[in-house]
Design a protein around this motif. Structure first.
Motif, PDB file in Angstrom:
ATOM      1  N   ALA A 173      16.506  20.154  39.554  1.00 34.16           N
ATOM      2  CA  ALA A 173      14.880  20.101  40.450  1.00 34.16           C
ATOM      3  C   ALA A 173      15.306  20.721  41.573  1.00 34.16           C
ATOM      4  O   ALA A 173      16.188  20.503  42.485  1.00 34.16           O
ATOM      5  CB  ALA A 173      14.587  18.656  40.165  1.00 34.16           C
ATOM      6  N   SER A 219       7.054  24.247  37.836  1.00 34.18           N
ATOM      7  CA  SER A 219       6.221  23.362  37.664  1.00 34.18           C
ATOM      8  C   SER A 219       4.767  23.145  38.761  1.00 34.18           C
ATOM      9  O   SER A 219       4.118  23.012  37.827  1.00 34.18           O
ATOM     10  CB  SER A 219       7.039  21.978  38.457  1.00 34.18           C
ATOM     11  N   GLU A 220       5.201  24.168  40.067  1.00 30.70           N
ATOM     12  CA  GLU A 220       4.332  24.041  40.849  1.00 30.70           C
ATOM     13  C   GLU A 220       4.451  25.737  41.563  1.00 30.70           C
ATOM     14  O   GLU A 220       5.799  25.817  41.590  1.00 30.70           O
ATOM     15  CB  GLU A 220       3.960  23.395  41.698  1.00 30.70           C
ATOM     16  N   ASP A 258      13.061  22.847  45.082  1.00 28.56           N
ATOM     17  CA  ASP A 258      12.054  23.052  46.085  1.00 28.56           C
ATOM     18  C   ASP A 258      12.011  24.197  46.415  1.00 28.56           C
ATOM     19  O   ASP A 258      13.195  24.965  47.242  1.00 28.56           O
ATOM     20  CB  ASP A 258      10.884  22.087  47.185  1.00 28.56           C
ATOM     21  N   HIS A 278      12.067  26.883  34.584  1.00 26.31           N
ATOM     22  CA  HIS A 278      10.440  26.276  34.569  1.00 26.31           C
ATOM     23  C   HIS A 278       9.677  26.233  35.539  1.00 26.31           C
ATOM     24  O   HIS A 278      10.190  25.256  36.331  1.00 26.31           O
ATOM     25  CB  HIS A 278      10.689  24.722  33.278  1.00 26.31           C
ATOM     26  N   LYS A 290       8.071  24.909  43.598  1.00 25.66           N
ATOM     27  CA  LYS A 290       8.492  23.654  42.851  1.00 25.66           C
ATOM     28  C   LYS A 290       9.226  23.861  41.052  1.00 25.66           C
ATOM     29  O   LYS A 290       8.098  24.508  40.459  1.00 25.66           O
ATOM     30  CB  LYS A 290       7.666  22.444  42.770  1.00 25.66           C
ATOM     31  N   ALA A 291      10.081  23.775  41.354  1.00 30.56           N
ATOM     32  CA  ALA A 291      10.851  24.269  39.907  1.00 30.56           C
ATOM     33  C   ALA A 291      12.211  23.647  39.128  1.00 30.56           C
ATOM     34  O   ALA A 291      12.621  22.881  40.135  1.00 30.56           O
ATOM     35  CB  ALA A 291      11.254  25.908  39.679  1.00 30.56           C
ATOM     36  N   LYS A 292      12.926  23.699  37.408  1.00 30.08           N
ATOM     37  CA  LYS A 292      13.374  22.981  37.160  1.00 30.08           C
ATOM     38  C   LYS A 292      14.027  24.064  36.718  1.00 30.08           C
ATOM     39  O   LYS A 292      13.787  25.658  35.767  1.00 30.08           O
ATOM     40  CB  LYS A 292      13.000  21.769  36.741  1.00 30.08           C
TER      41      LYS A 292
END
Length: 174
Positions: A145, A99-100, A147, A97, A113-115
């Motif tokens: 999580a 995030s940004e 970066d 996913h 930024k992800a997970k």
């Protein structure tokens, strides 16, 4: 005056001005998600290869992680090898996913930024005698999580800048 004209005639066109900013890293969210997923899969591939080799040649991870994360990864991988443990099996990436994401790096060099959720059910850690050291009640999945930033000339195009476990369980929490 002729000398001045001669000097002018020999000069070429004015050089192009330098670009005002770097080109965008990602053109779309879909492109960012794809690149981040590929980067995380490559991190998992390299990390897994080192673990399967008993923690030998830990510097192989340096091509896919930033400097600070490399130091942490070296310590973790060496600790495993020093303890005489080896890993068998391979974790599987279930989902990612985003995030940004940014069209250019932020002040820390981060571009996304992800997970990611990883299935650990086929992974085992063995001691020197070949006995499993994995708790029988270990959760099946772990969510990380992280970066992603741009790599340098000795690295892949994108690298993990940090990496932290945020959840464990029987299913993903993204």
């Amino acid at each position: 005056m002729a000398g001045l004209l001669a000097l002018t005639a020999c000069s070429g066109p004015d050089p192009a001005p330098p670009p005002s900013s770097a080109p965008p890293v990602f053109a779309s969210e879909e492109e960012a998600l794809s690149a981040v997923t590929e980067t995380y899969q490559e991190y998992m591939r390299i990390s897994n290869a080192i673990l399967l080799d008993g923690g030998l040649e830990v510097q192989r991870i340096d091509v896919i992680v930033g400097k600070e994360l490399a130091e942490f990864e070296h310590g973790s991988l060496v600790e495993l090898a020093t303890a005489g443990k080896t890993m068998v099996g391979a974790p599987t990436l279930i989902s990612t996913h985003l995030s940004e994401w940014y069209s250019s790096p932020d002040s820390l060099g981060v571009i996304a930024k992800a997970k990611s959720c990883i299935d650990l059910s086929t992974v085992d850690v063995l001691d020197a005698a070949g006995n499993s050291t994995v708790r029988p009640d270990r959760p099946r999945t772990r969510t990380w999580a992280y970066d992603v930033g741009t790599g340098n000339k000795e690295q892949t195009e994108l690298v993990l800048m940090n990496h932290v476990a945020v959840a464990e369980g029987e299913s993903c929490e993204i």
